[in-house]
Write an enzyme that holds these catalytic residues in place. Structure first.
Site, short mmCIF file in Angstrom:
data_model
loop_
_atom_site.label_atom_id
_atom_site.label_comp_id
_atom_site.label_asym_id
_atom_site.label_seq_id
_atom_site.Cartn_x
_atom_site.Cartn_y
_atom_site.Cartn_z
N HIS A 53 0.77 -1.26 0.07
CA HIS A 53 -0.05 0.06 0.02
C HIS A 53 0.74 1.28 -0.12
O HIS A 53 1.97 1.05 0.66
CB HIS A 53 -0.94 -0.18 1.10
CG HIS A 53 -1.87 1.04 1.40
ND1 HIS A 53 -1.46 2.46 1.61
CD2 HIS A 53 -3.13 0.96 0.88
CE1 HIS A 53 -2.60 3.11 1.73
NE2 HIS A 53 -3.72 2.44 1.26
N ASP A 82 0.86 4.03 1.43
CA ASP A 82 1.33 4.60 2.68
C ASP A 82 2.36 3.80 3.45
O ASP A 82 3.20 4.17 4.36
CB ASP A 82 0.15 5.05 3.75
CG ASP A 82 -0.55 6.01 3.00
OD1 ASP A 82 -0.29 6.87 2.45
OD2 ASP A 82 -2.05 5.93 3.43
N LYS A 83 2.10 2.21 3.39
CA LYS A 83 3.01 1.45 3.82
C LYS A 83 4.49 1.52 3.38
O LYS A 83 5.37 0.88 4.12
CB LYS A 83 2.13 -0.08 4.09
CG LYS A 83 1.42 0.12 4.97
CD LYS A 83 1.88 -0.06 6.40
CE LYS A 83 0.96 0.34 7.50
NZ LYS A 83 1.68 0.86 8.77
N GLU A 131 10.07 11.42 7.55
CA GLU A 131 9.05 11.33 6.80
C GLU A 131 9.28 11.07 5.21
O GLU A 131 10.25 11.41 4.58
CB GLU A 131 8.05 12.62 6.84
CG GLU A 131 7.99 13.31 7.99
CD GLU A 131 7.19 12.60 8.81
OE1 GLU A 131 6.33 11.77 8.58
OE2 GLU A 131 7.13 12.79 10.34
N GLU A 148 14.61 15.19 10.29
CA GLU A 148 15.76 15.60 11.10
C GLU A 148 16.49 14.50 11.75
O GLU A 148 15.77 13.53 12.29
CB GLU A 148 15.31 16.38 12.10
CG GLU A 148 14.40 17.85 11.72
CD GLU A 148 13.07 17.53 11.28
OE1 GLU A 148 12.30 16.81 11.95
OE2 GLU A 148 12.61 18.27 10.28
N LYS A 182 -5.83 -4.16 0.25
CA LYS A 182 -6.42 -3.89 1.47
C LYS A 182 -7.05 -4.95 2.02
O LYS A 182 -8.00 -5.52 1.02
CB LYS A 182 -7.18 -2.43 1.29
CG LYS A 182 -6.20 -1.52 0.94
CD LYS A 182 -7.18 -0.02 0.55
CE LYS A 182 -7.57 0.57 1.85
NZ LYS A 182 -8.16 1.91 1.74
N PHE A 186 -7.80 -4.02 -10.73
CA PHE A 186 -6.80 -3.35 -9.73
C PHE A 186 -5.47 -3.64 -10.35
O PHE A 186 -4.83 -4.65 -9.85
CB PHE A 186 -7.10 -3.73 -8.29
CG PHE A 186 -6.28 -2.95 -7.34
CD1 PHE A 186 -5.42 -2.05 -7.78
CD2 PHE A 186 -6.56 -3.39 -5.99
CE1 PHE A 186 -4.67 -1.35 -6.84
CE2 PHE A 186 -5.86 -2.53 -5.01
CZ PHE A 186 -4.85 -1.69 -5.55
N ASP A 243 -1.67 5.84 -6.36
CA ASP A 243 -2.11 6.85 -5.21
C ASP A 243 -1.03 7.29 -4.35
O ASP A 243 -0.04 6.34 -3.99
CB ASP A 243 -3.34 6.23 -4.50
CG ASP A 243 -3.84 6.87 -3.32
OD1 ASP A 243 -3.72 8.36 -3.49
OD2 ASP A 243 -4.52 6.69 -2.43
N ALA A 244 -0.66 8.43 -4.19
CA ALA A 244 0.48 8.98 -3.40
C ALA A 244 0.48 8.28 -2.04
O ALA A 244 -0.69 8.10 -1.41
CB ALA A 244 0.45 10.27 -3.31
N ARG A 285 -0.03 7.64 7.96
CA ARG A 285 -1.38 7.86 7.62
C ARG A 285 -2.32 6.61 7.89
O ARG A 285 -3.18 6.56 7.86
CB ARG A 285 -1.36 8.31 6.08
CG ARG A 285 -1.00 9.64 5.91
CD ARG A 285 -1.95 10.03 4.74
NE ARG A 285 -1.55 9.35 3.48
CZ ARG A 285 -1.73 9.90 2.17
NH1 ARG A 285 -2.29 11.04 1.89
NH2 ARG A 285 -1.48 9.19 0.97
N LYS A 286 -1.53 5.39 8.33
CA LYS A 286 -2.55 4.18 8.69
C LYS A 286 -2.25 3.95 10.17
O LYS A 286 -1.81 2.82 10.73
CB LYS A 286 -1.88 3.25 7.88
CG LYS A 286 -2.29 3.32 6.40
CD LYS A 286 -3.83 3.47 6.17
CE LYS A 286 -4.32 3.30 4.74
NZ LYS A 286 -4.25 4.95 4.59
N LYS A 319 10.51 7.05 13.41
CA LYS A 319 10.94 7.97 14.71
C LYS A 319 11.68 7.13 15.66
O LYS A 319 11.81 5.87 15.79
CB LYS A 319 9.57 8.33 15.51
CG LYS A 319 8.71 9.23 14.99
CD LYS A 319 7.45 9.58 15.49
CE LYS A 319 6.66 10.58 14.89
NZ LYS A 319 5.48 10.78 15.55
N LYS A 352 11.24 9.32 20.72
CA LYS A 352 9.97 9.99 20.43
C LYS A 352 9.00 9.00 21.45
O LYS A 352 8.74 7.96 20.83
CB LYS A 352 9.72 9.97 19.06
CG LYS A 352 10.27 11.39 18.37
CD LYS A 352 11.66 11.01 18.24
CE LYS A 352 12.20 12.06 17.50
NZ LYS A 352 13.73 12.16 17.47
N ASP A 382 5.98 9.25 21.22
CA ASP A 382 4.91 8.64 20.32
C ASP A 382 4.86 7.20 19.99
O ASP A 382 4.06 6.46 20.04
CB ASP A 382 4.73 9.56 19.08
CG ASP A 382 4.24 10.84 19.12
OD1 ASP A 382 3.36 11.06 19.94
OD2 ASP A 382 4.44 11.65 18.19
#
Length: 418
Positions: A17, A19-20, A52, A65, A197, A262, A270-271, A276-277, A297, A301, A303
């Site tokens: 995917h 994003d992945k 990122e 960074e 998906k 597909f 798709d960018a 985002r997941k 990260k 961090k 998060d």
């Protein structure tokens, strides 16, 4: 009072995917820096990465960074590290580009619109802000602050042996089984592409998962002549293999490639973007998420590291028999070491009170950023494999990966609540 009979749905996305793909590259950057730190003798606690990745048609941009060993920096003819206009060391892009290409190739992209060999890769990494560094660098002081403010959640439930919510666990499993079959390249799944998906709707009776009412799978296929019916014939045996016996009935509704063909997939279709997941990465919506993404990260961090710690604690609470379900929230402030709060919700299943468990958690684990990194041994190259099929519910690896899935706090928790 919580409902005992209901339907709940979770989705997952495959490693191909868009994003992945970006999550994978960002976490490969984290692992690269930790590997280079180990090679050069750099203290791994000094590693800093906030990376990122953006991917689109035959283009990848890596930005963020970092603080890295000299082997990842550009040097002049005199052998000295080059500095930019702001006085930061200049990153050498070569190794970062190489690990990105390797990741894309491993995932399986060799299509005209996104190919590991021909994609243009830009590396726009630069030094970490000194203003942030002053609050989180140890410098001999272990009582250092979190890398940012935020709230993090951990969750565990007896729904599966891995103490994960069933919908997200099986949504992941469907895709991981299909990916393994695709990469073997010998069975019918060899015609599938990397992008996919899944989504499962699980039926609960008396609070326990007992079956699936709806199965959704959209998967890229390399043979343009295949219809949705053809794809279903290919994937159905693998999906049945992934789900518990008896969970699929004659009434289960299937949606396989419901829009039709597909063929064009991944970042060409798709960018993609890192982070985002986040619900796919955690509990599929069955528990809260603090809002921060994990991939790209380093473990200063919170998060990332405190979300791992919260899962670790929640899983051990349930494994210790203190509850059948547990949600744990931790909160932090940038530059402050101790968590601002510890909150426990046992969802009415607790054998002891939430207040007692909250007190026990603070006793059995040092929840400062340094304490988390030390206990879970997070300062190492273990992150690329977390980027797909969930950060939780995975088997701890010999390399130290998924250490937060261990249940080695059970005895300490039982003693602490007496």
């Amino acid at each position: 009072m919580a409902r005992s009979s209901y339907l709940f749905t979770s989705e997952s996305v495959a490693e191909g995917h868009p994003d992945k793909v970006c999550d994978r590259i960002s976490d490969e950057v984290v692992d690269l820096v930790f590997r280079e730190a180990k090679k050069t003798g750099m203290d791994p606690s000094r590693v800093r990465i906030a990376c990122e990745t953006l991917a689109t048609t035959n283009r990848v941009v890596i930005a963020g960074e970092v603080r890295v060993p000299e082997t990842l920096l550009k040097k002049g003819k005199d052998g000295k590290v080059l500095l930019d206009a702001a006085g930061n060391p200049v990153i050498n892009p070569s190794k970062f580009k190489a690990i990105a290409r390797k990741a894309i190739r491993t995932i399986g992209y060799e299509q005209s619109g996104f190919h590991w060999k021909t994609a243009k890769i830009d590396v726009l990494l630069h030094g970490q802000s000194a203003d942030i560094a002053q609050g989180v660098d140890e410098g001999g002081n272990k009582d250092v602050g979190a890398g940012d403010q935020g709230i993090m959640f951990g969750y565990a439930s007896r729904e599966t042996p891995e103490l994960m919510p069933a919908p997200i666990y099986y949504a992941h499993k469907i895709l991981s089984v299909l990916t393994d079959a695709r990469k073997e390249g010998t069975g019918p799944a060899k015609v599938l592409g990397p992008d996919a998906k899944s989504q499962v709707t699980v039926r609960y009776e008396d609070g326990k998962p007992v079956g699936v009412t709806q199965i959704v799978l959209s998967t890229q296929h390399l043979d343009a002549s295949l219809t949705s019916a053809d794809v279903r014939k290919i994937v159905e045996p693998y999906i049945r293999q992934a789900l518990p016996e008896g969970w699929i009935s004659k009434d289960t509704v299937w949606h396989v490639n419901p829009t039709g063909k597909f063929v064009v997939g991944g970042p060409d279709g798709d960018a993609g973007l890192t982070g985002r997941k986040i619900i796919v990465d955690t509990y599929g919506g069955a528990a809260p998420h603090g809002g921060g993404a994990f991939s790209g990260k380093d473990p200063t961090k919170v998060d990332r590291s405190a979300a791992y710690a919260a899962r670790y604690l929640a899983k051990n609470v349930v494994a210790a028999g203190l509850a059948d379900r547990a949600t744990i929230q931790l909160s932090y402030a940038i530059g402050v070491a101790q968590p601002l709060s510890i909150y426990v919700d046992l969802h009415g299943t607790g054998k002891v009170s939430e207040e007692v468990v909250e007190g026990a958690l603070a006793k059995v684990m040092d929840l400062t950023p340094h304490g988390i990194r030390t206990k879970l041994d997070l300062n190492k190259a273990i992150y690329a494999k977390t980027s797909s099929y969930g950060h939780f519910g995975r088997k701890p690896g010999r390399d130290g990966s998924f250490s937060w899935e261990k249940t080695d706090l059970v005895d300490a928790l039982k003693a602490a609540v007496k």
